[in-house]
Design a protein around this motif. Structure first.
Motif, PDB file in Angstrom:
ATOM      1  N   GLY A  36      39.622 -55.317  37.684  1.00 24.56           N
ATOM      2  CA  GLY A  36      38.733 -54.194  37.933  1.00 24.56           C
ATOM      3  C   GLY A  36      39.399 -52.822  37.932  1.00 24.56           C
ATOM      4  N   TRP A  37      40.638 -52.751  37.458  1.00 23.38           N
ATOM      5  CA  TRP A  37      41.347 -51.461  37.452  1.00 23.38           C
ATOM      6  C   TRP A  37      40.587 -50.434  36.633  1.00 23.38           C
ATOM      7  CZ3 TRP A  37      46.768 -53.633  35.771  1.00 23.38           C
ATOM      8  CH2 TRP A  37      47.270 -54.473  36.770  1.00 23.38           C
ATOM      9  N   VAL A  38      40.039 -50.871  35.503  1.00 18.61           N
ATOM     10  CA  VAL A  38      39.364 -49.935  34.593  1.00 18.61           C
ATOM     11  C   VAL A  38      38.206 -49.222  35.290  1.00 18.61           C
ATOM     12  CG1 VAL A  38      37.807 -51.633  33.526  1.00 18.61           C
ATOM     13  CG2 VAL A  38      38.503 -49.609  32.248  1.00 18.61           C
ATOM     14  N   TRP A  39      37.517 -49.893  36.185  1.00 14.08           N
ATOM     15  CA  TRP A  39      36.389 -49.280  36.897  1.00 14.08           C
ATOM     16  C   TRP A  39      36.899 -48.269  37.926  1.00 14.08           C
ATOM     17  CZ3 TRP A  39      32.837 -50.208  33.728  1.00 14.08           C
ATOM     18  CH2 TRP A  39      32.795 -51.430  33.046  1.00 14.08           C
ATOM     19  N   LYS A  40      38.050 -48.558  38.537  1.00 14.93           N
ATOM     20  CA  LYS A  40      38.666 -47.595  39.462  1.00 14.93           C
ATOM     21  C   LYS A  40      39.130 -46.356  38.701  1.00 14.93           C
ATOM     22  CE  LYS A  40      40.080 -51.265  42.558  1.00 14.93           C
ATOM     23  NZ  LYS A  40      41.167 -52.135  42.987  1.00 14.93           N
ATOM     24  N   TRP A  41      39.709 -46.578  37.505  1.00 13.58           N
ATOM     25  CA  TRP A  41      40.151 -45.445  36.683  1.00 13.58           C
ATOM     26  C   TRP A  41      38.947 -44.590  36.308  1.00 13.58           C
ATOM     27  CZ3 TRP A  41      43.166 -49.082  32.932  1.00 13.58           C
ATOM     28  CH2 TRP A  41      44.318 -49.564  33.576  1.00 13.58           C
ATOM     29  N   LYS A  42      37.861 -45.240  35.950  1.00  8.84           N
ATOM     30  CA  LYS A  42      36.649 -44.504  35.575  1.00  8.84           C
ATOM     31  C   LYS A  42      36.144 -43.683  36.762  1.00  8.84           C
ATOM     32  CE  LYS A  42      31.893 -44.925  34.115  1.00  8.84           C
ATOM     33  NZ  LYS A  42      30.723 -45.769  34.093  1.00  8.84           N
ATOM     34  N   ALA A  43      36.117 -44.284  37.947  1.00  9.72           N
ATOM     35  CA  ALA A  43      35.637 -43.580  39.141  1.00  9.72           C
ATOM     36  C   ALA A  43      36.474 -42.331  39.427  1.00  9.72           C
ATOM     37  CB  ALA A  43      35.661 -44.512  40.350  1.00  9.72           C
ATOM     38  N   LYS A  44      37.743 -42.372  39.033  1.00 17.44           N
ATOM     39  CA  LYS A  44      38.630 -41.221  39.225  1.00 17.44           C
ATOM     40  C   LYS A  44      38.701 -40.359  37.962  1.00 17.44           C
ATOM     41  CE  LYS A  44      41.443 -43.535  42.676  1.00 17.44           C
ATOM     42  NZ  LYS A  44      42.768 -44.029  43.045  1.00 17.44           N
ATOM     43  N   HIS A  45      37.754 -40.569  37.048  1.00 21.23           N
ATOM     44  CA  HIS A  45      37.657 -39.816  35.791  1.00 21.23           C
ATOM     45  C   HIS A  45      38.927 -39.937  34.940  1.00 21.23           C
ATOM     46  CE1 HIS A  45      33.956 -38.222  37.376  1.00 21.23           C
ATOM     47  NE2 HIS A  45      34.587 -37.888  38.467  1.00 21.23           N
ATOM     48  N   PHE A  46      39.581 -41.069  35.036  1.00 20.85           N
ATOM     49  CA  PHE A  46      40.768 -41.379  34.231  1.00 20.85           C
ATOM     50  C   PHE A  46      41.867 -40.318  34.363  1.00 20.85           C
ATOM     51  CE2 PHE A  46      37.356 -43.744  32.181  1.00 20.85           C
ATOM     52  CZ  PHE A  46      37.943 -44.985  32.010  1.00 20.85           C
ATOM     53  N   LYS A  47      41.942 -39.653  35.496  1.00 21.83           N
ATOM     54  CA  LYS A  47      42.966 -38.618  35.690  1.00 21.83           C
ATOM     55  C   LYS A  47      44.348 -39.210  35.505  1.00 21.83           C
ATOM     56  CE  LYS A  47      40.322 -35.529  38.536  1.00 21.83           C
ATOM     57  NZ  LYS A  47      39.991 -35.117  39.858  1.00 21.83           N
ATOM     58  N   LYS A  48      45.116 -38.582  34.632  1.00 21.08           N
ATOM     59  CA  LYS A  48      46.500 -38.971  34.340  1.00 21.08           C
ATOM     60  C   LYS A  48      46.608 -40.421  33.877  1.00 21.08           C
ATOM     61  CE  LYS A  48      48.447 -35.650  37.546  1.00 21.08           C
ATOM     62  NZ  LYS A  48      49.317 -35.439  38.686  1.00 21.08           N
ATOM     63  N   LYS A  49      45.545 -40.962  33.319  1.00 19.54           N
ATOM     64  CA  LYS A  49      45.549 -42.344  32.847  1.00 19.54           C
ATOM     65  C   LYS A  49      45.691 -42.377  31.344  1.00 19.54           C
ATOM     66  CE  LYS A  49      45.881 -46.338  33.631  1.00 19.54           C
ATOM     67  NZ  LYS A  49      47.222 -46.514  34.065  1.00 19.54           N
ATOM     68  N   LYS A  50      46.626 -43.164  30.868  1.00 15.81           N
ATOM     69  CA  LYS A  50      46.811 -43.310  29.424  1.00 15.81           C
ATOM     70  C   LYS A  50      45.680 -44.139  28.829  1.00 15.81           C
ATOM     71  CE  LYS A  50      51.775 -42.829  29.416  1.00 15.81           C
ATOM     72  NZ  LYS A  50      53.054 -43.407  29.067  1.00 15.81           N
ATOM     73  N   ASN A  51      45.411 -43.886  27.575  1.00 15.20           N
ATOM     74  CA  ASN A  51      44.430 -44.647  26.786  1.00 15.20           C
ATOM     75  C   ASN A  51      42.994 -44.465  27.276  1.00 15.20           C
ATOM     76  OD1 ASN A  51      46.633 -45.605  25.284  1.00 15.20           O
ATOM     77  ND2 ASN A  51      46.975 -47.192  26.808  1.00 15.20           N
ATOM     78  N   LYS A  52      42.725 -43.321  27.848  1.00 13.40           N
ATOM     79  CA  LYS A  52      41.389 -43.008  28.362  1.00 13.40           C
ATOM     80  C   LYS A  52      40.325 -43.207  27.278  1.00 13.40           C
ATOM     81  CE  LYS A  52      38.628 -39.103  29.921  1.00 13.40           C
ATOM     82  NZ  LYS A  52      38.623 -37.708  30.343  1.00 13.40           N
ATOM     83  N   ASP A  53      40.619 -42.782  26.051  1.00 14.59           N
ATOM     84  CA  ASP A  53      39.638 -42.900  24.974  1.00 14.59           C
ATOM     85  C   ASP A  53      39.247 -44.348  24.718  1.00 14.59           C
ATOM     86  OD1 ASP A  53      42.308 -43.271  24.003  1.00 14.59           O
ATOM     87  OD2 ASP A  53      41.669 -42.815  21.961  1.00 14.59           O
ATOM     88  N   LEU A  54      40.231 -45.242  24.725  1.00 15.96           N
ATOM     89  CA  LEU A  54      39.952 -46.650  24.448  1.00 15.96           C
ATOM     90  C   LEU A  54      39.274 -47.335  25.630  1.00 15.96           C
ATOM     91  CD1 LEU A  54      43.199 -47.681  22.554  1.00 15.96           C
ATOM     92  CD2 LEU A  54      41.031 -46.862  21.615  1.00 15.96           C
ATOM     93  N   TRP A  55      39.708 -47.003  26.845  1.00 17.61           N
ATOM     94  CA  TRP A  55      39.071 -47.601  28.017  1.00 17.61           C
ATOM     95  C   TRP A  55      37.630 -47.138  28.146  1.00 17.61           C
ATOM     96  CZ3 TRP A  55      40.703 -51.899  29.464  1.00 17.61           C
ATOM     97  CH2 TRP A  55      42.070 -52.199  29.510  1.00 17.61           C
ATOM     98  N   THR A  56      37.370 -45.890  27.815  1.00 19.02           N
ATOM     99  CA  THR A  56      35.998 -45.384  27.836  1.00 19.02           C
ATOM    100  C   THR A  56      35.143 -46.145  26.826  1.00 19.02           C
ATOM    101  OG1 THR A  56      36.754 -43.198  28.527  1.00 19.02           O
ATOM    102  CG2 THR A  56      34.576 -43.317  27.534  1.00 19.02           C
ATOM    103  N   GLU A  57      35.718 -46.419  25.659  1.00 18.55           N
ATOM    104  CA  GLU A  57      34.984 -47.197  24.655  1.00 18.55           C
ATOM    105  C   GLU A  57      34.753 -48.628  25.134  1.00 18.55           C
ATOM    106  OE1 GLU A  57      34.944 -48.465  19.954  1.00 18.55           O
ATOM    107  OE2 GLU A  57      36.668 -47.335  20.700  1.00 18.55           O
ATOM    108  N   TYR A  58      35.761 -49.216  25.773  1.00 22.47           N
ATOM    109  CA  TYR A  58      35.581 -50.579  26.298  1.00 22.47           C
ATOM    110  C   TYR A  58      34.394 -50.616  27.274  1.00 22.47           C
ATOM    111  CZ  TYR A  58      35.838 -54.795  28.937  1.00 22.47           C
ATOM    112  OH  TYR A  58      35.469 -55.972  29.542  1.00 22.47           O
ATOM    113  N   ILE A  59      34.349 -49.658  28.182  1.00 21.17           N
ATOM    114  CA  ILE A  59      33.266 -49.612  29.165  1.00 21.17           C
ATOM    115  C   ILE A  59      31.916 -49.518  28.466  1.00 21.17           C
ATOM    116  CG2 ILE A  59      32.229 -48.164  30.962  1.00 21.17           C
ATOM    117  CD1 ILE A  59      35.180 -47.572  31.851  1.00 21.17           C
ATOM    118  N   ARG A  60      31.824 -48.647  27.471  1.00 19.80           N
ATOM    119  CA  ARG A  60      30.570 -48.467  26.736  1.00 19.80           C
ATOM    120  C   ARG A  60      30.178 -49.744  25.994  1.00 19.80           C
ATOM    121  NH1 ARG A  60      29.358 -47.540  21.718  1.00 19.80           N
ATOM    122  NH2 ARG A  60      31.477 -47.092  21.048  1.00 19.80           N
ATOM    123  N   LEU A  61      31.129 -50.333  25.278  1.00 19.66           N
ATOM    124  CA  LEU A  61      30.825 -51.530  24.480  1.00 19.66           C
ATOM    125  C   LEU A  61      30.504 -52.752  25.333  1.00 19.66           C
ATOM    126  CD1 LEU A  61      33.574 -51.306  21.710  1.00 19.66           C
ATOM    127  CD2 LEU A  61      31.115 -50.989  21.402  1.00 19.66           C
TER     128      LEU A  61
END
Length: 157
Positions: A81-106
């Motif tokens: 569930g790390w990806v959901w925590k990263w999203k909740a923090k708006h991916f601040k200082k998180k690498k690969n934000k573009d791909l994780w955002t796409e994963y969430i959408r897909l």
């Protein structure tokens, strides 16, 4: 219930550097091989792009998706569930934000299970994906490629 199996692996010649991924998608319709190469990227991005490529191919036609990867980065980020925590923090200082955002959408509305497999340990599909990823890297090294990992090269990652 429709069930899909997705096996993936990513690779880079050097990290960062020329990279590629390989994926094998197994559904009721049969088996599909997915492979892509990039001029400049990272290993983690290739691991994640392999997963994204398979999910895109499914187009929500499968009600149950089992993803097999040797990337603890990808498996743990989703399974723990790390990806959901990263999203909740708006991916601040998180690498690969573009791909994780796409994963969430897909992945929205999909029933996805992640399975970690030990790499280079004789798992047939993981070994095949590894070969596909390595061949993608070799293609870049021999012939070059027009494929750019825009998210990485433009610093959006």
């Amino acid at each position: 219930m429709s069930r899909a199996l997705l096996f993936t692996d990513g690779a880079c010649h050097i990290n960062p550097g020329p990279g590629g991924y390989g994926a094998i998608l197994k559904t009721d319709a049969g088996e599909k091989i997915i492979q892509e190469d990039f001029s400049f990227t990272t290993n983690n991005r290739m691991e994640l792009m392999g997963v994204l490529s398979g999910i895109r191919e499914l187009k929500k036609t499968s009600s149950e998706i089992h993803i097999y990867s040797d990337s603890k980065y990808v498996v743990n980020a989703i399974r723990e569930g790390w990806v959901w925590k990263w999203k909740a923090k708006h991916f601040k200082k998180k690498k690969n934000k573009d791909l994780w955002t796409e994963y969430i959408r897909l992945s929205e509305g999909m029933n996805i299970s992640l399975h970690w497999v030990k790499g280079h340990n004789g798992h047939p599909e993981n070994e095949r994906c590894h070969v596909l990823a390595q061949k993608a890297v070799e293609k870049v090294l021999k012939e070059g490629t027009q494929n750019k990992d825009v998210g990485y090269e433009e610093g959006l990652a």
